[in-house]
Write a protein that holds these residues in place. Structure first.
Motif, short mmCIF file in Angstrom:
data_model
loop_
_atom_site.label_atom_id
_atom_site.label_comp_id
_atom_site.label_asym_id
_atom_site.label_seq_id
_atom_site.Cartn_x
_atom_site.Cartn_y
_atom_site.Cartn_z
N ALA A 31 -41.89 23.56 0.74
CA ALA A 31 -42.15 22.11 0.82
C ALA A 31 -43.56 21.83 1.31
O ALA A 31 -44.11 22.58 2.11
CB ALA A 31 -41.14 21.45 1.77
N LYS B 164 -42.23 16.98 1.11
CA LYS B 164 -41.93 16.88 -0.32
C LYS B 164 -41.60 18.28 -0.80
O LYS B 164 -42.42 19.20 -0.69
CB LYS B 164 -43.14 16.32 -1.09
N ILE B 165 -40.38 18.45 -1.31
CA ILE B 165 -39.97 19.76 -1.82
C ILE B 165 -40.85 20.10 -3.02
O ILE B 165 -41.14 19.25 -3.86
CB ILE B 165 -38.47 19.76 -2.22
#
Length: 196
Positions: free
Chosen positions: A41, A58-59
């Protein structure tokens, strides 16, 4: 958790304990975060407080994850792998902390919290909420003075583990990010209700 989605990740220490007793604890926590979580991430914002922490992440894209870890046969295997990275992170920090301070047992509340960011407006609010945490808890009186918060990385171009470009582009640049934070600070009480 799913690829390319944003999540507000947070957790507290068990009971009345602290997660961090000294400066080196904060540094070690961030090193372990970089080791275990950065491969899966992007980190967009964070704040570490004595007894809890917040991150906005945010992956990474599925292709990027598969390039690093190999092909995932099913979505469940991808989910399991992402969860395992977090489990390894919490475990590694807890083991080192327990060894250093001669304690036993879990350090973190079970099942860290993860809230998917479902709207554009929520992104801005979560970033500001995370950065204003030290003021909210009265650990500092000035935005950007808490050393274990990512706000100063955005305002002073400090070296960081953050993916700065995403948030700067989101806000429309550094000045717009700073302005949003100051505006948010003036109306914190009414907006915080929507974060929790």
């Amino acid at each position: 958790m799913q690829p390319e989605k944003l999540y507000h990740i947070y957790n507290h220490a068990n009971g009345a304990e602290n997660l961090f007793r000294e400066v080196e604890n904060y540094r070690y926590f961030l090193r372990q975060w970089e080791k275990h979580i950065q491969p899966v991430a992007y980190s967009l914002a964070y704040c570490l407080m004595p007894n809890h922490f917040h991150f906005l992440i945010k992956i990474r894209e599925q292709l990027e994850l598969e390039t690093t870890f190999g092909k995932f046969q099913t979505f469940q295997k991808l989910e399991y792998h992402l969860s395992k990275q977090f489990s390894n992170f919490f475990s590694s920090y807890t083991q080192a902390y327990n060894k250093k301070y001669g304690r036993k047992g879990s350090l973190f509340s079970p099942n860290f919290k993860k809230k998917e960011i479902a709207s554009d407006e929520y992104i801005s609010r979560v970033i500001a909420y995370i950065h204003l945490n030290p003021l909210h808890h009265r650990f500092t009186e000035n935005l950007g003075q808490w050393p274990f918060c990512s706000y100063s990385a955005y305002t002073e171009n400090k070296p960081t583990l953050l993916h700065l470009d995403y948030a700067l582009e989101w806000f429309g640049g550094r000045e717009a990010l700073i302005e949003f934070h100051h505006n948010y600070l003036t109306r914190t009480s009414e907006l915080e209700e929507g974060i929790r």
